[in-house]
Design an enzyme around this catalytic site. Structure first.
Site, short mmCIF file in Angstrom:
data_model
loop_
_atom_site.label_atom_id
_atom_site.label_comp_id
_atom_site.label_asym_id
_atom_site.label_seq_id
_atom_site.Cartn_x
_atom_site.Cartn_y
_atom_site.Cartn_z
N GLN A 319 55.64 36.74 45.28
CA GLN A 319 55.61 37.90 44.42
C GLN A 319 54.29 38.65 44.55
O GLN A 319 54.24 39.88 44.55
CB GLN A 319 55.83 37.47 42.96
CG GLN A 319 55.53 38.54 41.93
CD GLN A 319 56.42 39.76 42.02
OE1 GLN A 319 57.53 39.68 42.55
NE2 GLN A 319 55.95 40.89 41.52
N GLU A 320 53.21 37.90 44.67
CA GLU A 320 51.89 38.53 44.72
C GLU A 320 51.62 39.23 46.06
O GLU A 320 51.12 40.35 46.09
CB GLU A 320 50.80 37.48 44.47
CG GLU A 320 50.77 36.94 43.05
CD GLU A 320 50.24 37.97 42.05
OE1 GLU A 320 49.76 39.04 42.48
OE2 GLU A 320 50.32 37.70 40.83
N SER A 321 51.97 38.58 47.17
CA SER A 321 51.51 39.11 48.47
C SER A 321 52.51 38.97 49.60
O SER A 321 52.19 39.33 50.73
CB SER A 321 50.24 38.37 48.88
OG SER A 321 50.54 37.00 49.21
N TYR A 446 57.68 41.04 36.62
CA TYR A 446 56.95 40.03 37.37
C TYR A 446 57.56 38.64 37.16
O TYR A 446 57.85 37.91 38.12
CB TYR A 446 55.50 40.05 36.92
CG TYR A 446 54.57 39.07 37.57
CD1 TYR A 446 53.94 39.37 38.77
CD2 TYR A 446 54.29 37.85 36.96
CE1 TYR A 446 53.05 38.48 39.35
CE2 TYR A 446 53.42 36.95 37.53
CZ TYR A 446 52.80 37.27 38.74
OH TYR A 446 51.93 36.38 39.32
#
Length: 490
Positions: A319-321, A446
């Site tokens: 999800q982040e990168s 998120y």
């Protein structure tokens, strides 16, 4: 409840799958036919239910923790319902299940299509709707409808008593007499998809739920169009015996449907297509294969240190990168776990672009957030709020909990907090809070995304257990494959 499984040996033609034997727990003798009217009492007296089935990802297979699969789960519950053990004869293919039910009883459960007029067989009430679907090899253009199929090499499975996807092609051929195909009662869906993948076939007709389970492993196979009318999956019992057993099976299946358990099992085994569409099938699978293996040991070590599931941490990283250690946001957040500079300093990370430091630091920071939450927040609510804090900050999460109190909700419930977080974007609410405005809709999305990625990672792990090593180096010739040719009518 004990599950007794007969040995299953199956060699895939041309070396497509190197098959292993299903674990043999108990060998049981063949029993003679029970007299009419006594099937149910005979099963209960003998203490086990014999089921004729086949090993398939959508039906029954041996997972790491033992037998599993959609129909297996139903059968296990049915055996418990009857108060008996479950004896699986899993060495069948599609063509052999119904003859075995006629000759030996008790039950056939192998992705069977409900066909009411089948001689010597009675079917239960419908269990699952099965919609024929045409799939084709990526790169073939203009496959939009039945009129585009002429001249293609198409394969399908011949269902029991000529039912199923082959029957849908026979019906279609009445309108499109130029249509021809190959069919087999000995192969499985994965075999067909493997042949589409390696150019032995141009297309295949299978059921839509079968494609949802198998598509993870055949990236070059495209979803085409639905074909014909849906069929119903059902169980088969010998027609010559009393209605008592059939009525018991129908009563059991009706109870599962009314309780919602049947829908939950269907969602568990076949309901992940929406996740694939959401994350982008090829992007997710490509990065799952090309990027994640490099960082899996780091996620696993971080999991050992923090107590989280490593696949949850991997889902956060995706999800982040998208598992890119060089990722940088416009606000200066960077690295695989996208740490801010203050957060990096807090957890002792000196190089945010170092994947080992980033994964370790991000995982410890998530644990730190989780530990700082009030003890009144428990279970999955606690995890989801920690994840939301990773995105929006702990202060804004506390503000959202305050808004929940103002609205007479439960501040320890993620369901209530996720409804309050977007209100931090509205002045009438954030002016009443300590930390003020926040883009509160983002942490809701998120957390939802991470839950989906995590479920997909678990799903891929479960699904990969169902398959043997695919060998596409030397595709076999047609003469080695158990196909029957159905030629065009003109």
């Amino acid at each position: 409840m004990l599950t007794l499984v007969r040995p299953h040996f199956s060699a895939r033609a041309g070396g497509f799958f190197a098959c292993v034997a299903v674990a043999l727990l108990v060998m049981l003798p063949t029993f003679s036919l029970v007299p009419p009217g006594a099937q149910l009492s005979t099963i209960q007296q003998r203490g086990f239910l014999t089921v004729h089935t086949r090993s398939s990802p959508t039906i029954y297979y041996q997972g790491r923790r033992g037998p599993t699969g959609f129909e297996y789960e139903l059968l296990r519950r049915f055996a418990d319902h009857l108060g008996v053990s479950l004896n699986l004869e899993a060495d069948h293919h599609l063509d052999s299940v119904l003859p075995a039910v006629r000759e030996r009883g008790d039950l056939g459960a192998a992705g069977l299509v409900l066909t009411p007029d089948t001689p010597g067989i009675s079917f239960t009430r419908p269990i699952l709707e099965m919609q024929p679907l045409l799939v084709y090899r990526r790169g073939l253009n203009g496959i939009n409808g039945p009129e585009d199929l002429a001249g293609l090499e198409i394969g399908t499975l011949r269902g029991a008593e000529d039912a199923g996807t082959a029957a849908s092609l026979r019906e279609l051929q009445k309108t499109y007499p130029e249509l021809g195909w190959k069919e087999s009662g000995e192969l499985e869906v994965a075999d067909l998809l493997a042949q589409v993948e390696n150019d032995s076939l141009d297309a295949a007709v299978i059921f839509a739920h079968q494609f949802r389970v198998n598509r993870l492993f055949f990236k070059n196979v495209e979803r085409g169009f639905l074909l014909g009318k849906p069929s119903s999956m059902a169980w088969a019992v010998p027609a010559r015996q009393s209605l008592g057993f059939l009525q018991q099976a129908n009563r059991f299946l009706r109870g599962l449907q009314e309780s919602g358990e049947l829908a939950r099992l269907e969602e568990r085994y076949f309901g992940h297509d929406d996740y694939l569409e959401y994350v982008g099938t090829r992007t997710f699978l490509t990065q799952l294969d090309s990027r994640l293996p490099r960082y899996t040991p780091l996620f696993q070590e971080a999991a050992r240190q923090t107590g989280f599931d490593w696949q949850l941490l991997a889902a956060v990283g995706y999800q982040e990168s998208h598992w890119d250690p060089a990722a940088v946001s416009p606000t200066g957040v960077r690295g695989l776990m996208m740490l801010t500079l203050p957060t990096a300093k807090e957890v002792g990370v000196t190089n945010r672009r170092n994947p080992a430091q980033s994964i370790d630091g991000g995982s410890r920071y998530l644990r730190n957030l989780e530990e700082r939450l009030p003890e009144s927040i428990t279970g999955s609510d606690r995890l989801f709020m920690a994840l939301a804090s990773y995105n929006v900050g702990l202060g804004h999460l506390y503000d959202a909990r305050d808004i929940v109190r103002m609205r007479d909700g439960d501040p320890d419930s993620w369901r209530d907090v996720r409804r309050a977080l977007p209100l931090l974007q509205q002045s009438e609410w954030h002016e009443k809070t300590r930390y003020g405005y926040a883009r509160g809709g983002e942490p809701v999305i998120y957390v939802r995304n991470i839950r989906r990625y995590y479920e997909m990672l678990k799903y891929v792990e479960r699904s990969r257990q169902q398959f043997f090593q695919l060998d596409t180096n030397e595709p076999p010739g047609d003469s080695l494959l158990p196909f029957d040719l159905v030629p065009p009518l003109n």
